[in-house]
Design a protein around this motif. Sequence first.
Motif, PDB file in Angstrom:
ATOM      1  N   LYS A  28       0.800  -1.227   0.000  1.00 30.34           N
ATOM      2  CA  LYS A  28       0.000   0.000   0.000  1.00 30.34           C
ATOM      3  C   LYS A  28       0.829   1.271   0.000  1.00 30.34           C
ATOM      4  O   LYS A  28       0.308   2.353  -0.275  1.00 30.34           O
ATOM      5  CB  LYS A  28      -0.900   0.038   1.251  1.00 30.34           C
ATOM      6  CG  LYS A  28      -2.113  -0.852   1.188  1.00 30.34           C
ATOM      7  CD  LYS A  28      -2.931  -0.750   2.479  1.00 30.34           C
ATOM      8  CE  LYS A  28      -3.505   0.623   2.755  1.00 30.34           C
ATOM      9  NZ  LYS A  28      -4.790   0.900   2.133  1.00 30.34           N
ATOM     10  N   ARG A  41       1.898   2.324   2.808  1.00 25.53           N
ATOM     11  CA  ARG A  41       1.254   2.904   3.987  1.00 25.53           C
ATOM     12  C   ARG A  41       2.286   3.291   5.027  1.00 25.53           C
ATOM     13  O   ARG A  41       3.186   2.498   5.331  1.00 25.53           O
ATOM     14  CB  ARG A  41       0.279   1.874   4.577  1.00 25.53           C
ATOM     15  CG  ARG A  41      -0.579   2.348   5.754  1.00 25.53           C
ATOM     16  CD  ARG A  41      -1.492   1.205   6.159  1.00 25.53           C
ATOM     17  NE  ARG A  41      -2.366   1.451   7.274  1.00 25.53           N
ATOM     18  CZ  ARG A  41      -3.678   1.687   7.159  1.00 25.53           C
ATOM     19  NH1 ARG A  41      -4.240   1.783   5.972  1.00 25.53           N
ATOM     20  NH2 ARG A  41      -4.431   1.828   8.232  1.00 25.53           N
ATOM     21  N   SER A  98      -8.118  -1.028   3.822  1.00 22.77           N
ATOM     22  CA  SER A  98      -8.751  -1.001   2.506  1.00 22.77           C
ATOM     23  C   SER A  98      -7.701  -1.346   1.445  1.00 22.77           C
ATOM     24  O   SER A  98      -6.519  -1.029   1.596  1.00 22.77           O
ATOM     25  CB  SER A  98      -9.358   0.374   2.250  1.00 22.77           C
ATOM     26  OG  SER A  98      -8.405   1.389   2.493  1.00 22.77           O
ATOM     27  N   ASN A 104      -6.233  -0.436  -1.298  1.00 24.80           N
ATOM     28  CA  ASN A 104      -5.828   0.619  -2.227  1.00 24.80           C
ATOM     29  C   ASN A 104      -4.476   1.151  -1.778  1.00 24.80           C
ATOM     30  O   ASN A 104      -4.088   0.957  -0.625  1.00 24.80           O
ATOM     31  CB  ASN A 104      -6.843   1.773  -2.181  1.00 24.80           C
ATOM     32  CG  ASN A 104      -7.089   2.257  -0.753  1.00 24.80           C
ATOM     33  OD1 ASN A 104      -7.906   1.690  -0.033  1.00 24.80           O
ATOM     34  ND2 ASN A 104      -6.348   3.276  -0.339  1.00 24.80           N
ATOM     35  N   SER A 138     -10.782   4.304  -1.570  1.00 25.92           N
ATOM     36  CA  SER A 138     -10.997   2.878  -1.276  1.00 25.92           C
ATOM     37  C   SER A 138     -11.712   2.199  -2.443  1.00 25.92           C
ATOM     38  O   SER A 138     -12.500   2.820  -3.150  1.00 25.92           O
ATOM     39  CB  SER A 138     -11.848   2.729  -0.012  1.00 25.92           C
ATOM     40  OG  SER A 138     -11.157   3.175   1.120  1.00 25.92           O
ATOM     41  N   HIS A 152      -6.669  11.900   2.241  1.00 26.32           N
ATOM     42  CA  HIS A 152      -7.083  10.506   2.405  1.00 26.32           C
ATOM     43  C   HIS A 152      -8.298  10.340   1.533  1.00 26.32           C
ATOM     44  O   HIS A 152      -8.969  11.314   1.219  1.00 26.32           O
ATOM     45  CB  HIS A 152      -7.488  10.312   3.871  1.00 26.32           C
ATOM     46  CG  HIS A 152      -7.038   8.997   4.424  1.00 26.32           C
ATOM     47  ND1 HIS A 152      -5.852   8.847   5.053  1.00 26.32           N
ATOM     48  CD2 HIS A 152      -7.617   7.773   4.412  1.00 26.32           C
ATOM     49  CE1 HIS A 152      -5.725   7.583   5.439  1.00 26.32           C
ATOM     50  NE2 HIS A 152      -6.784   6.912   5.055  1.00 26.32           N
ATOM     51  N   TYR A 153      -8.617   9.123   1.162  1.00 23.25           N
ATOM     52  CA  TYR A 153      -9.870   8.861   0.464  1.00 23.25           C
ATOM     53  C   TYR A 153     -10.018   9.763  -0.765  1.00 23.25           C
ATOM     54  O   TYR A 153     -11.095  10.258  -1.054  1.00 23.25           O
ATOM     55  CB  TYR A 153     -11.064   9.082   1.409  1.00 23.25           C
ATOM     56  CG  TYR A 153     -10.925   8.422   2.752  1.00 23.25           C
ATOM     57  CD1 TYR A 153     -11.009   7.035   2.871  1.00 23.25           C
ATOM     58  CD2 TYR A 153     -10.694   9.162   3.907  1.00 23.25           C
ATOM     59  CE1 TYR A 153     -10.874   6.416   4.102  1.00 23.25           C
ATOM     60  CE2 TYR A 153     -10.557   8.549   5.150  1.00 23.25           C
ATOM     61  CZ  TYR A 153     -10.646   7.182   5.231  1.00 23.25           C
ATOM     62  OH  TYR A 153     -10.505   6.579   6.444  1.00 23.25           O
TER      63      TYR A 153
HETATM   64 MG    MG Z   1      -8.004   3.031   3.904  1.00 21.47          MG
END
Ligand code: MG
Length: 321
Positions: free
Chosen positions: A57, A59, A144, A146, A152, A231-232
Motif C-alpha cells: 500500500k 502505507r 482497505s 488501495n 478505497s 485521504h480517500y
Molecule cells: Mg483506507
Amino acid sequence: MTETLVINSTQPDPTILRRAAEVLRAGGLVAFPTETVYGLGANALDAAAVQRIFDAKGRPATNPVIVHVAEAKDVAAIASDWPRAAEALAARFWPGPLTLVLPKRTIVPEIVTAGGPTVAVRCPAHPVASALIREAGVPVAAPSANRSTELSPTRAEHVLKSLNGRIDVLLDGGPCTGGIESTVVDVTGEVLRVLRPGLVSVPMLEAVVGRVLVGEGSEAIARSPGRMLKHYSPRAKVLLFDTNEAASRAWNADPRAAWLSFGEAGTVAMPTEAEAYAARLYDEFHRLDDRGIETVMVTLPPGAPEWIAIRDRLQKAAVRE
Ligand code: MG
Ligand code: TXA
C-alpha cells in the motif's frame, strides 16, 4: 502476478475459500470483499505478512490496521478487555461495519497497532469475508485494498487498478453494498469516541450506548491516523459547494468538469438518502477518474447527523496535500 478468483458473494465456493485461506496462512496477501469496501488481508499474528500489506500500500508505519475476526468470541484472543459498551455495540452491530478499538494483547504484533497499546477489531458481515477468516483460522489484518491516500475500492477492478501485481490473490465477489468504510469507535475510555465516522451513524451508536464524542479534536487525529487530512482522494481535484446553485455556477464556468449534484441533474445526480449516497460515492469517483476528469464539483449533503460520514469523506477527498 495477482491471481483473480471470481467468487459467489452469497454462497462462496469452499474450494476457492480454501485456496485463499492457504495463502493467508502461508504469509501471503489476499484482497477480499467486505460489506464496506474491499480489504487487503494478511495473517494478523504474522508480523512479516502484515509488513507486506504496508509495503504493497505504501502505507506509513504510523497508521495502524484493523484486525478482522469471524465471531465476537474471537476478540478475546487479541484484546485484553471487553468493556460493557463493546459488548452492547457488538451485540447490536456485529457482524457489520463497526470497528472497536480495544486494549491489545501482546500476541498482536507491534506493526499491526503502529506500536500503540490498542488494537482495532471488526467482525465483517460479508459472507466471503466471514467465511475466509473462519477458513484461515487466524485473525485477519486488513486495511482497505488501495494505495495509501487513494480512494478505497468498492469493486474488484478498483483493487486491480491500484494494486495489481502487489498482492497474491484477489477474490472478486462483485461490488460492495455499503460503499464507505466502517465506523471506528474507541471504547477504551470513560466516554466513547468516534475516531472515524462510517456506515454505522452517530445516531445509531447513541441509540445503543448514549452520548458519544465525535472526535474532531487533535487528540482523536493523533490516535487514528486515518483522520490525517489527505485521504480517500480521487485523482481528480474535488471542489465542494454548499448548494446546487453554487455548484452549478462553477460547473457552467468549466466545461470539462464533472458535477455530483445533490438530487438533481448534474453530471451525476446523487441520491438524497445517506445509505444510497454512500453506496455510490466511491464508485462514481472511480468512474470519473477512469474517464480522465480533472475537476469534480460536489454539492455537499446537509449537515444532519446521518450525513456526518459522507461529509467527512468528501472533505478529505477535497484536501490536495
Ligand atoms: Mg483506507
Ligand atoms: O470498512 C473498513 O473499515 C475497511 C474494511 C476492509 O474492513 N477497512 C479500512 O481499513 O477502512 P483502513 O486501514 O483503511 O482504515 C482503518 C482505520 C484508520 O483510520 C486507522 O487509523 C484506524 O482505523 N485504526 C486502526 N487501528 C487503530 C487503533 N488501534 N487505534 C485507533 N485507530 C485505529
